[in-house]
Design a protein around this motif. Structure first.
Motif, PDB file in Angstrom:
ATOM      1  N   VAL A 223      -7.791  10.212   3.424  1.00  0.00           N
ATOM      2  CA  VAL A 223      -8.420   8.901   3.266  1.00  0.00           C
ATOM      3  C   VAL A 223      -9.827   8.984   2.675  1.00  0.00           C
ATOM      4  O   VAL A 223     -10.449   7.946   2.418  1.00  0.00           O
ATOM      5  CB  VAL A 223      -8.479   8.161   4.613  1.00  0.00           C
TER       6      VAL A 223
ATOM      7  N   VAL B  28      -2.897   4.250  -2.421  1.00  0.00           N
ATOM      8  CA  VAL B  28      -3.763   4.911  -1.439  1.00  0.00           C
ATOM      9  C   VAL B  28      -2.967   6.031  -0.789  1.00  0.00           C
ATOM     10  O   VAL B  28      -1.858   5.797  -0.296  1.00  0.00           O
ATOM     11  CB  VAL B  28      -4.251   3.934  -0.344  1.00  0.00           C
TER      12      VAL B  28
ATOM     13  N   VAL C  20       0.868  -1.179   0.000  1.00  0.00           N
ATOM     14  CA  VAL C  20       0.000   0.000   0.000  1.00  0.00           C
ATOM     15  C   VAL C  20       0.904   1.227   0.000  1.00  0.00           C
ATOM     16  O   VAL C  20       1.672   1.451   0.943  1.00  0.00           O
ATOM     17  CB  VAL C  20      -0.928   0.012   1.229  1.00  0.00           C
TER      18      VAL C  20
ATOM     19  N   GLN D 174     -11.348   6.526  -0.170  1.00  0.00           N
ATOM     20  CA  GLN D 174     -10.369   5.492  -0.485  1.00  0.00           C
ATOM     21  C   GLN D 174     -10.624   4.184   0.267  1.00  0.00           C
ATOM     22  O   GLN D 174      -9.767   3.306   0.284  1.00  0.00           O
ATOM     23  CB  GLN D 174      -8.957   6.002  -0.183  1.00  0.00           C
ATOM     24  N   SER D 175     -11.794   4.069   0.883  1.00  0.00           N
ATOM     25  CA  SER D 175     -12.082   2.879   1.679  1.00  0.00           C
ATOM     26  C   SER D 175     -12.091   1.610   0.830  1.00  0.00           C
ATOM     27  O   SER D 175     -11.632   0.547   1.271  1.00  0.00           O
ATOM     28  CB  SER D 175     -13.418   3.028   2.417  1.00  0.00           C
TER      29      SER D 175
ATOM     30  N   LEU E 281      -2.825   7.899   2.300  1.00  0.00           N
ATOM     31  CA  LEU E 281      -3.384   7.837   3.648  1.00  0.00           C
ATOM     32  C   LEU E 281      -3.329   9.171   4.375  1.00  0.00           C
ATOM     33  O   LEU E 281      -3.812   9.278   5.493  1.00  0.00           O
ATOM     34  CB  LEU E 281      -2.673   6.752   4.453  1.00  0.00           C
TER      35      LEU E 281
ATOM     36  N   ALA F  48     -10.361   0.940  -1.910  1.00  0.00           N
ATOM     37  CA  ALA F  48      -8.986   0.553  -2.232  1.00  0.00           C
ATOM     38  C   ALA F  48      -8.311  -0.089  -1.032  1.00  0.00           C
ATOM     39  O   ALA F  48      -7.604  -1.096  -1.166  1.00  0.00           O
ATOM     40  CB  ALA F  48      -8.193   1.768  -2.694  1.00  0.00           C
ATOM     41  N   LEU F  49      -8.535   0.461   0.153  1.00  0.00           N
ATOM     42  CA  LEU F  49      -7.946  -0.121   1.356  1.00  0.00           C
ATOM     43  C   LEU F  49      -8.501  -1.513   1.630  1.00  0.00           C
ATOM     44  O   LEU F  49      -7.763  -2.427   2.004  1.00  0.00           O
ATOM     45  CB  LEU F  49      -8.204   0.784   2.559  1.00  0.00           C
TER      46      LEU F  49
ATOM     47  N   ARG G 190       1.508   5.497  -1.592  1.00  0.00           N
ATOM     48  CA  ARG G 190       0.940   6.701  -2.194  1.00  0.00           C
ATOM     49  C   ARG G 190       1.231   6.748  -3.688  1.00  0.00           C
ATOM     50  O   ARG G 190       0.379   7.117  -4.488  1.00  0.00           O
ATOM     51  CB  ARG G 190       1.523   7.938  -1.489  1.00  0.00           C
TER      52      ARG G 190
END
Length: 223
Positions: free
Chosen positions: A51, A46, A30, A54-55, A48, A57-58, A32
């Motif tokens: 956020v 992602v 994970v 982006q839920s 962070l 993708a996480l 940027r």
């Protein structure tokens, strides 16, 4: 094991990535900016530090992972708060998909830093000697006050979660090579332990995955 490494292009994250691949683990990184990765692994982009939205993708990044290892932390003053925000989002994603094991990096002085859940922490860490208690820690806390406040609140988020968590608290980080020859302690710092390499932090994070006693525990390490 199937591992998800968060902040995989950071100082500790790169070590986690290299050591995990060398051990034969299946890794999802994970990051940027995936273009900063110098190895061929599955990457999920992602940011962070922000956020929102982006839920999904996480969730995809932690889905099916045996463990999530996070080296997330502020690199600059503009990043302060990223450890708390990012870890909170990470915990929510793990809860959503049923992934349980989480290992995060904090810092040695955090046991004596106030936070919303711990407004009156101990004045001193039991493992610190006189110089650390009265000279080095007060000085470092003044300089890194906002950074440590972020990490202390991040620890609150981890402790309040329903996950099987481990918090790693290293002292001053260096870029020296992996040794595997370090001391560890549970719940307090190590007397005279002022430095540790990022490579050895990564080593303990990976080792903790096979240490049942590390669940719901704070671990310190130092030479």
């Amino acid at each position: 094991m199937k591992l998800t490494i968060v902040a995989a292009t950071g100082g500790i994250g790169r070590q986690l990535l290299a050591q995990s691949l060398a051990a034969g683990h299946e890794v999802t990184a994970v990051v940027r900016n995936p273009s900063r990765l110098d190895v061929d692994v599955k990457a999920v982009a992602v940011d962070l530090s922000d956020v929102n939205g982006q839920s999904e993708a996480l969730r995809s990044a932690v889905q099916g992972a045996d463990a999530v290892l996070s080296g997330l932390g502020a690199r600059t003053k503009t990043d302060y708060g990223v450890a708390t925000r990012g870890t909170r989002a990470l915990i929510e994603a793990m809860d959503a998909v049923g992934t349980k094991r989480l290992v995060v990096v904090s810092a040695a002085p955090i046991g004596t830093v106030a936070s919303p859940a711990r407004p009156n922490p101990p004045r001193y860490d039991e493992g610190d000697g006189f110089v650390m208690r009265h000279v080095l820690n007060p000085m470092v806390k003044r300089v890194l006050r906002d950074h440590y406040a972020d990490l202390a609140t991040m620890e609150d988020e981890v402790r309040a979660s329903r996950l099987d968590w481990t918090i790693i608290r290293p002292p001053q980080l260096t870029d020296k090579p992996l040794t595997g020859a370090y001391r560890t302690a549970y719940g307090q710092n190590l007397r005279g332990g002022t430095k540790i390499s990022r490579a050895d932090v990564a080593d303990l994070m990976l080792r903790s995955l096979t240490m049942p006693e590390s669940g719901h525990a704070v671990m310190a390490l130092a030479y």
